[in-house]
Design a protein around this motif. Structure first.
Motif, PDB file in Angstrom:
ATOM      1  N   MET A  97      40.734  82.055  33.136  1.00 43.30           N
ATOM      2  CA  MET A  97      40.885  82.280  31.709  1.00 43.30           C
ATOM      3  C   MET A  97      42.333  82.079  31.299  1.00 43.30           C
ATOM      4  N   HIS A  98      42.542  81.154  30.353  1.00 43.63           N
ATOM      5  CA  HIS A  98      43.860  81.004  29.762  1.00 43.63           C
ATOM      6  C   HIS A  98      44.186  82.253  28.951  1.00 43.63           C
ATOM      7  N   GLU A  99      45.479  82.585  28.916  1.00 37.81           N
ATOM      8  CA  GLU A  99      45.855  83.841  28.260  1.00 37.81           C
ATOM      9  C   GLU A  99      45.651  83.810  26.755  1.00 37.81           C
ATOM     10  N   ASN A 113      42.439  88.493  33.422  1.00 33.23           N
ATOM     11  CA  ASN A 113      41.562  88.132  32.302  1.00 33.23           C
ATOM     12  C   ASN A 113      40.265  87.504  32.786  1.00 33.23           C
ATOM     13  N   THR A 114      40.322  86.789  33.904  1.00 33.67           N
ATOM     14  CA  THR A 114      39.136  86.116  34.411  1.00 33.67           C
ATOM     15  C   THR A 114      38.084  87.139  34.827  1.00 33.67           C
ATOM     16  N   GLN A 115      38.506  88.187  35.506  1.00 29.92           N
ATOM     17  CA  GLN A 115      37.578  89.260  35.890  1.00 29.92           C
ATOM     18  C   GLN A 115      37.063  89.998  34.657  1.00 29.92           C
ATOM     19  N   GLU A 139      29.948  81.969  36.894  1.00 27.08           N
ATOM     20  CA  GLU A 139      30.089  81.400  38.237  1.00 27.08           C
ATOM     21  C   GLU A 139      31.425  80.660  38.376  1.00 27.08           C
ATOM     22  N   ARG A 140      31.845  79.988  37.313  1.00 29.71           N
ATOM     23  CA  ARG A 140      33.151  79.334  37.359  1.00 29.71           C
ATOM     24  C   ARG A 140      34.271  80.372  37.463  1.00 29.71           C
ATOM     25  N   ALA A 141      34.097  81.463  36.753  1.00 33.46           N
ATOM     26  CA  ALA A 141      35.103  82.530  36.816  1.00 33.46           C
ATOM     27  C   ALA A 141      35.191  83.117  38.216  1.00 33.46           C
ATOM     28  N   TRP A 142      34.068  83.214  38.896  1.00 33.67           N
ATOM     29  CA  TRP A 142      34.093  83.710  40.273  1.00 33.67           C
ATOM     30  C   TRP A 142      34.833  82.736  41.184  1.00 33.67           C
TER      31      TRP A 142
END
Length: 385
Positions: A97-99, A113-115, A139-142
């Motif tokens: 995740m971009h800030e 942020n990704t979590q 799934e991409r975030a994981w």
């Protein structure tokens, strides 16, 4: 003075599709510079709940147009978060995740942020019954998270607050994902985050004397929830020990509940951790303790860097205190804070994202604080827990 809106559920809307690093890591030098420059402009006034404030008036005149639909707002933020995710498979940041929306903030991609987004999107599936809409995003975030685990994040040796903070988010993300998707693939990762928290206590003196107890409050609450869910008595025991230390820290100076606003956290972070660990374990003790200390907790943070984040933590704490105390005033205080934070998105751009600092332009929305609003502010009002 702005009008305050009543927040209503809109379950029929299920189909709706700054300045430093992410919930930013500060070095000791950054911390001292911020202190010296007095970047955090705290509100003045005596402690306690000011019932003359519009935030604390139980009875308000509500115009028909002044209505927020909570579920709609939650889902709108979920959609905003998809625009913040790195989608290029060739990028080393794929899935992260971009800030935020500005070029400077867009360049920052980190694990916290990704979590947070995993948690928010998983809760969308719970609320809507639609497990597929954000499944690929999750799934991409994981993928990003496992490539950049919380306990390997940046920070000088011995400055563990950022890694502990991020491990708390790892627990929050994995637990909800596993609950909703019935998938144990990432349970090992939650176990690793819990182990890191259990083996990395933070000192309450030195450079981070004002921040570490807030981080430990977050760690205590998230670890307690994990330990309870996993029947892990060692995790529960550790969470209760940390929670007791944070409780003592509050008792030694209750003004910390309204003037200790550090980094992206506030006194509400400490209160949430005590409620979510000690008083979840023993609600009766909380019902005795809270009437003495809740009057010190802020109902609105003044101007300062990332003050929208401080206010979300206060809302989170009022929600947790409401569960323990069964006092409707706690919910009203959380309710008013969430309402005010939603105003940061309306009516100017209305894109589902909010800024980290209330004085930032609406073109500077940030993913992490938007996740905070969904997870800490809106979801508890929807679930009433």
């Amino acid at each position: 003075m702005k009008s305050y809106r009543i927040l209503l559920l809109a379950a029929t809307l299920w189909l709706l599709p700054s300045m430093a690093s992410t919930t930013p890591y500060w070095t000791a030098q950054d911390y001292q510079r911020a202190k010296q420059a007095d970047l955090k402009s705290r509100h003045s006034g005596s402690p306690g709940i000011d019932f003359s404030s519009p935030l604390n008036q139980p009875q308000r005149q509500i115009a028909a147009a002044d209505i927020y639909a909570l579920t709609y707002e939650y889902f709108q933020t979920c959609q905003f978060l998809t625009t913040m995710q790195e989608s290029n498979p060739a990028s080393p940041d794929f899935g992260g995740m971009h800030e935020g929306e500005t070029p400077q903030l867009w360049a920052i991609v980190e694990t916290d942020n990704t979590q947070e987004a995993i948690r928010v999107w998983s809760t969308y599936a719970q609320l809507s019954g639609n497990l597929d809409l954000y499944r690929e995003n999750i799934e991409r975030a994981w993928i990003y998270t496992l490539n950049n685990p919380a306990y390997s994040e940046e920070g000088a040796p011995g400055e563990d607050y950022y890694r502990v903070h991020n491990c708390g988010w790892g627990l929050v993300a994995e637990t909800k994902y596993r609950e909703i998707y019935d998938d144990t693939t990432y349970l090992w990762y939650a176990d690793s985050c819990a182990q890191y928290i259990e083996t990395h206590r933070l000192p309450y003196s030195g450079t981070w004397f004002a921040l570490n107890p807030l981080v430990e409050g977050w760690a205590a609450g998230t670890l307690y929830d994990y330990g309870f869910e996993q029947s892990d008595t060692a995790a529960i025991s550790h969470a209760l020990q940390v929670g007791a230390d944070v409780q003592n820290w509050i008792e030694s100076d209750p003004s910390r509940l309204y003037q200790n606003e550090e980094w992206a956290m506030s006194g509400g972070t400490a209160m949430w951790g005590v409620c979510r660990s000690l008083f979840t374990e023993n609600p009766g003790a909380g019902q005795v303790w809270l009437p003495t200390y809740l009057p010190f907790m802020d109902t609105y943070a003044g101007l300062g860097q990332w003050n929208n984040s401080w206010n979300i933590w206060y809302a989170h704490a009022w929600h947790a205190a409401a569960v323990v105390s069964q006092d409707s005033l706690c919910t009203q205080n959380a309710f008013a804070l969430v309402d005010t934070l939603l105003d940061a998105d309306h009516p100017v751009d209305n894109d589902g994202g909010i800024m980290a600092t209330s004085t930032d332009p609406v073109t500077m929305d940030q993913s992490w604080v938007s996740c905070y609003l969904d997870y800490m502010g809106i979801a508890p009002l929807i679930f009433q827990s």
